[in-house]
Write a protein that holds these residues in place. Structure first.
Motif, PDB file in Angstrom:
ATOM      1  N   ASP A   1      41.648  -4.764  -4.249  1.00  0.00           N
ATOM      2  CA  ASP A   1      42.556  -5.680  -3.523  1.00  0.00           C
ATOM      3  C   ASP A   1      42.499  -7.149  -3.974  1.00  0.00           C
ATOM      4  O   ASP A   1      42.477  -8.057  -3.125  1.00  0.00           O
ATOM      5  CB  ASP A   1      42.266  -5.616  -2.010  1.00  0.00           C
ATOM      6  CG  ASP A   1      42.460  -4.220  -1.429  1.00  0.00           C
ATOM      7  OD1 ASP A   1      42.857  -3.315  -2.172  1.00  0.00           O
ATOM      8  OD2 ASP A   1      42.206  -4.037  -0.222  1.00  0.00           O
TER       9      ASP A   1
ATOM     10  N   PHE B   1      45.237 -12.350  -0.275  1.00  0.00           N
ATOM     11  CA  PHE B   1      43.816 -12.528   0.063  1.00  0.00           C
ATOM     12  C   PHE B   1      43.214 -13.765  -0.613  1.00  0.00           C
ATOM     13  O   PHE B   1      42.083 -14.146  -0.325  1.00  0.00           O
ATOM     14  CB  PHE B   1      43.006 -11.293  -0.337  1.00  0.00           C
ATOM     15  CG  PHE B   1      43.373 -10.063   0.439  1.00  0.00           C
ATOM     16  CD1 PHE B   1      43.285 -10.032   1.828  1.00  0.00           C
ATOM     17  CD2 PHE B   1      43.822  -8.924  -0.209  1.00  0.00           C
ATOM     18  CE1 PHE B   1      43.627  -8.905   2.551  1.00  0.00           C
ATOM     19  CE2 PHE B   1      44.176  -7.784   0.502  1.00  0.00           C
ATOM     20  CZ  PHE B   1      44.076  -7.778   1.883  1.00  0.00           C
TER      21      PHE B   1
ATOM     22  N   LEU C   1      46.317 -14.135   4.254  1.00  0.00           N
ATOM     23  CA  LEU C   1      44.970 -13.729   4.698  1.00  0.00           C
ATOM     24  C   LEU C   1      43.933 -14.339   3.749  1.00  0.00           C
ATOM     25  O   LEU C   1      42.965 -13.703   3.381  1.00  0.00           O
ATOM     26  CB  LEU C   1      44.855 -12.195   4.740  1.00  0.00           C
ATOM     27  CG  LEU C   1      44.012 -11.569   5.850  1.00  0.00           C
ATOM     28  CD1 LEU C   1      44.257 -10.074   5.957  1.00  0.00           C
ATOM     29  CD2 LEU C   1      42.525 -11.844   5.702  1.00  0.00           C
TER      30      LEU C   1
ATOM     31  N   ASP D   1      46.130  -3.154  -1.324  1.00  0.00           N
ATOM     32  CA  ASP D   1      46.454  -3.037   0.086  1.00  0.00           C
ATOM     33  C   ASP D   1      47.985  -3.093   0.091  1.00  0.00           C
ATOM     34  O   ASP D   1      48.573  -4.019  -0.481  1.00  0.00           O
ATOM     35  CB  ASP D   1      45.837  -4.236   0.831  1.00  0.00           C
ATOM     36  CG  ASP D   1      45.475  -3.930   2.262  1.00  0.00           C
ATOM     37  OD1 ASP D   1      45.109  -2.787   2.560  1.00  0.00           O
ATOM     38  OD2 ASP D   1      45.550  -4.865   3.091  1.00  0.00           O
TER      39      ASP D   1
ATOM     40  N   HIS E   1      51.057  -2.477   2.583  1.00  0.00           N
ATOM     41  CA  HIS E   1      51.496  -2.148   3.941  1.00  0.00           C
ATOM     42  C   HIS E   1      53.018  -2.186   4.122  1.00  0.00           C
ATOM     43  O   HIS E   1      53.681  -3.079   3.580  1.00  0.00           O
ATOM     44  CB  HIS E   1      50.891  -3.141   4.940  1.00  0.00           C
ATOM     45  CG  HIS E   1      49.399  -3.141   4.999  1.00  0.00           C
ATOM     46  ND1 HIS E   1      48.649  -1.999   5.086  1.00  0.00           N
ATOM     47  CD2 HIS E   1      48.500  -4.175   5.001  1.00  0.00           C
ATOM     48  CE1 HIS E   1      47.358  -2.321   5.143  1.00  0.00           C
ATOM     49  NE2 HIS E   1      47.240  -3.629   5.082  1.00  0.00           N
TER      50      HIS E   1
ATOM     51  N   TRP F   1      44.963  -8.639  11.929  1.00  0.00           N
ATOM     52  CA  TRP F   1      45.059  -9.535  10.778  1.00  0.00           C
ATOM     53  C   TRP F   1      46.455 -10.145  10.755  1.00  0.00           C
ATOM     54  O   TRP F   1      47.385  -9.566  11.316  1.00  0.00           O
ATOM     55  CB  TRP F   1      44.841  -8.749   9.483  1.00  0.00           C
ATOM     56  CG  TRP F   1      43.546  -7.997   9.410  1.00  0.00           C
ATOM     57  CD1 TRP F   1      43.367  -6.662   9.617  1.00  0.00           C
ATOM     58  CD2 TRP F   1      42.247  -8.529   9.105  1.00  0.00           C
ATOM     59  NE1 TRP F   1      42.039  -6.326   9.449  1.00  0.00           N
ATOM     60  CE2 TRP F   1      41.335  -7.451   9.133  1.00  0.00           C
ATOM     61  CE3 TRP F   1      41.773  -9.804   8.798  1.00  0.00           C
ATOM     62  CZ2 TRP F   1      39.972  -7.602   8.876  1.00  0.00           C
ATOM     63  CZ3 TRP F   1      40.415  -9.961   8.537  1.00  0.00           C
ATOM     64  CH2 TRP F   1      39.529  -8.876   8.581  1.00  0.00           C
TER      65      TRP F   1
ATOM     66  N   HIS G   1      50.153  -9.283   5.970  1.00  0.00           N
ATOM     67  CA  HIS G   1      49.680  -9.471   4.585  1.00  0.00           C
ATOM     68  C   HIS G   1      50.025  -8.266   3.732  1.00  0.00           C
ATOM     69  O   HIS G   1      50.213  -7.165   4.237  1.00  0.00           O
ATOM     70  CB  HIS G   1      48.150  -9.683   4.586  1.00  0.00           C
ATOM     71  CG  HIS G   1      47.399  -8.481   5.081  1.00  0.00           C
ATOM     72  ND1 HIS G   1      47.240  -8.200   6.421  1.00  0.00           N
ATOM     73  CD2 HIS G   1      46.799  -7.460   4.430  1.00  0.00           C
ATOM     74  CE1 HIS G   1      46.571  -7.070   6.569  1.00  0.00           C
ATOM     75  NE2 HIS G   1      46.301  -6.585   5.374  1.00  0.00           N
TER      76      HIS G   1
ATOM     77  N   LYS H   1      46.958   1.761  -0.818  1.00  0.00           N
ATOM     78  CA  LYS H   1      46.367   2.223   0.452  1.00  0.00           C
ATOM     79  C   LYS H   1      46.941   1.439   1.625  1.00  0.00           C
ATOM     80  O   LYS H   1      47.491   0.356   1.425  1.00  0.00           O
ATOM     81  CB  LYS H   1      44.845   2.101   0.403  1.00  0.00           C
ATOM     82  CG  LYS H   1      44.380   0.659   0.261  1.00  0.00           C
ATOM     83  CD  LYS H   1      42.880   0.581   0.123  1.00  0.00           C
ATOM     84  CE  LYS H   1      42.394  -0.842   0.047  1.00  0.00           C
ATOM     85  NZ  LYS H   1      42.677  -1.656   1.226  1.00  0.00           N
TER      86      LYS H   1
ATOM     87  N   TYR I   1      40.860   0.760   4.966  1.00  0.00           N
ATOM     88  CA  TYR I   1      40.030  -0.224   4.272  1.00  0.00           C
ATOM     89  C   TYR I   1      39.496   0.359   2.969  1.00  0.00           C
ATOM     90  O   TYR I   1      39.513  -0.275   1.931  1.00  0.00           O
ATOM     91  CB  TYR I   1      38.881  -0.682   5.176  1.00  0.00           C
ATOM     92  CG  TYR I   1      39.327  -1.501   6.381  1.00  0.00           C
ATOM     93  CD1 TYR I   1      40.507  -2.234   6.358  1.00  0.00           C
ATOM     94  CD2 TYR I   1      38.536  -1.562   7.530  1.00  0.00           C
ATOM     95  CE1 TYR I   1      40.902  -3.001   7.453  1.00  0.00           C
ATOM     96  CE2 TYR I   1      38.922  -2.319   8.631  1.00  0.00           C
ATOM     97  CZ  TYR I   1      40.102  -3.033   8.587  1.00  0.00           C
ATOM     98  OH  TYR I   1      40.475  -3.782   9.668  1.00  0.00           O
TER      99      TYR I   1
ATOM    100  N   LEU J   1      37.910  -7.896  -3.133  1.00  0.00           N
ATOM    101  CA  LEU J   1      38.141  -8.533  -1.833  1.00  0.00           C
ATOM    102  C   LEU J   1      38.467  -7.454  -0.797  1.00  0.00           C
ATOM    103  O   LEU J   1      39.110  -6.473  -1.149  1.00  0.00           O
ATOM    104  CB  LEU J   1      39.323  -9.504  -1.956  1.00  0.00           C
ATOM    105  CG  LEU J   1      39.232 -10.526  -3.110  1.00  0.00           C
ATOM    106  CD1 LEU J   1      40.548 -11.276  -3.218  1.00  0.00           C
ATOM    107  CD2 LEU J   1      38.063 -11.488  -2.918  1.00  0.00           C
ATOM    108  N   ALA J   2      38.124  -7.602   0.422  1.00  0.00           N
ATOM    109  CA  ALA J   2      37.129  -8.530   0.924  1.00  0.00           C
ATOM    110  C   ALA J   2      35.780  -7.806   0.969  1.00  0.00           C
ATOM    111  O   ALA J   2      35.707  -6.647   1.354  1.00  0.00           O
ATOM    112  CB  ALA J   2      37.513  -8.995   2.325  1.00  0.00           C
TER     113      ALA J   2
ATOM    114  N   VAL K   1      34.902  -5.999   4.090  1.00  0.00           N
ATOM    115  CA  VAL K   1      35.936  -5.108   4.637  1.00  0.00           C
ATOM    116  C   VAL K   1      36.189  -3.996   3.608  1.00  0.00           C
ATOM    117  O   VAL K   1      35.496  -2.982   3.596  1.00  0.00           O
ATOM    118  CB  VAL K   1      37.230  -5.877   5.010  1.00  0.00           C
ATOM    119  CG1 VAL K   1      38.192  -4.971   5.759  1.00  0.00           C
ATOM    120  CG2 VAL K   1      36.901  -7.111   5.867  1.00  0.00           C
ATOM    121  N   CYS K   2      37.139  -4.187   2.727  1.00  0.00           N
ATOM    122  CA  CYS K   2      37.573  -3.088   1.852  1.00  0.00           C
ATOM    123  C   CYS K   2      36.580  -2.762   0.737  1.00  0.00           C
ATOM    124  O   CYS K   2      36.473  -1.598   0.343  1.00  0.00           O
ATOM    125  CB  CYS K   2      38.950  -3.391   1.289  1.00  0.00           C
ATOM    126  SG  CYS K   2      40.208  -3.363   2.594  1.00  0.00           S
TER     127      CYS K   2
HETATM  128  C1  VGL Z   1      41.548  -6.131   3.786  1.00  0.00           C
HETATM  129  C2  VGL Z   1      41.781  -6.993   5.891  1.00  0.00           C
HETATM  130  C3  VGL Z   1      42.947  -6.301   6.054  1.00  0.00           C
HETATM  131  C4  VGL Z   1      40.755  -6.062   2.526  1.00  0.00           C
HETATM  132  C5  VGL Z   1      42.720  -5.437   3.949  1.00  0.00           C
HETATM  133  O1  VGL Z   1      41.342  -5.787   1.454  1.00  0.00           O
HETATM  134  O2  VGL Z   1      39.541  -6.299   2.571  1.00  0.00           O
HETATM  135  N1  VGL Z   1      41.082  -6.899   4.765  1.00  0.00           N
HETATM  136  N2  VGL Z   1      43.411  -5.520   5.082  1.00  0.00           N
END
Ligand code: VGL
Ligand code: ZN
Length: 266
Positions: free
Chosen positions: A37, A42, A47, A82, A84, A139, A142, A167, A176, A207-208, A211-212
């Motif tokens: 990601d 990001f 985000l 990511d 969406h 969030w 994004h 994803k 994630y 990133l992050a 998280v992911c």
């Molecule tokens: C992510 C927050 C929401 C990431 C993805 O890529 O870490 N963080 N969606």
């Protein structure tokens, strides 16, 4: 027909499992770099990790990842996105699209207003009515599919042969990890792409961090890959969470290294 398994010989399934889990890792290790990601939203967008509590500079990882791609002989490189839809469940902007029943573990009370979700903020954890009940960190909007925010950072050296994984494409479910959605209902094609190329070792960065990147590394460990997280090629949201992520990963036998150590490992 002879039953070799019962007579003391190993069956094909057992042999394949030994090959994947023990023999190939020693005799025929093959490595993939998974870049998680590294998308505009990001870094400089909605985000931006730079504006998150940890205050880390997300763009610093781009030249580090480019060096890894250029200097290390990975057998495969994978970029994850990511990705969406507009009505995705994780966007605070969409909170009124679904029924919220809890916020940060407490039942949502209608305190006189008819807009009980008005005070929900980014990073709050809300529960959406099921089934299935979805517990979701909120969030800002994004990485909307095909938007410029969802594009990879323009300095990143992306080869046309690289594996690409998208994803978080289901509106109702966040994802994630690059291997599974958050409820493990559906897998992406990543495990298949790697196993079909005989990859035994995965090097994960991006990133992050908390998280992911961490979610992807935890699933990689569970799927039997030797898993290495590249510390200085990953940036995250929250220092505390990054530290907890590292402890959890180490307890599951993930190896955490700096980028300058990777060349001597692959
Ligand atoms: C992510 C927050 C929401 C990431 C993805 O890529 O870490 N963080 N969606
Ligand atoms: Zn997302």
């Amino acid at each position: 027909k002879f039953n070799f398994t019962k007579s003391g010989f190993i069956g094909f399934g057992e042999f394949r499992s030994m090959w994947n889990n023990w023999i190939a890792k020693i005799l025929w290790p093959r490595s993939a770099l998974i870049v998680v990601d590294v998308q505009n939203d990001f870094i400089s967008g909605s985000l931006s990790i730079n504006k998150c509590p940890a205050g880390q500079k997300a763009e610093e990882i781009v030249p580090i990842i480019n060096h890894l791609i250029k200097d290390v002989k990975f057998h495969e490189i994978c970029f994850t996105y990511d990705w969406h839809p507009e009505d995705h469940i994780s966007f605070l902007e969409n909170i009124r699209l679904r029924k919220v029943i809890e916020k940060n573990g407490k039942p949502l009370v209608n305190n006189g207003t008819n807009d009980p979700v008005a005070d929900v903020q980014i990073l709050d954890i809300v529960t959406f009515e099921g089934p299935p009940k979805i517990v979701q960190k909120m969030w800002p909007k994004h990485c909307v599919q095909n938007s410029s925010g969802a594009a990879l950072h323009s300095d990143l050296k992306v080869d046309s042969k690289a594996i690409k994984i998208y994803k978080g494409t289901n509106s109702l479910l966040d994802s994630y990890s690059a291997f599974w959605d958050n409820l493990k209902l559906n897998a992406t094609s990543l495990d298949h792409e790697l196993k079909s190329r005989n990859i035994t070792d995965v090097y994960i960065c991006g990133l992050a961090y908390d998280v992911c990147v961490t979610a992807t590394a935890i699933d990689a460990l569970e799927l039997g890959y030797r898993t290495i997280l590249i510390n200085d090629a990953s940036k995250g949201v929250d220092i505390n969470e990054i530290s907890k992520s590292k402890d959890k990963l180490i307890s599951k036998h993930c190896v955490i290294v700096e980028s300058n150590e990777v060349k001597n490992m692959v």
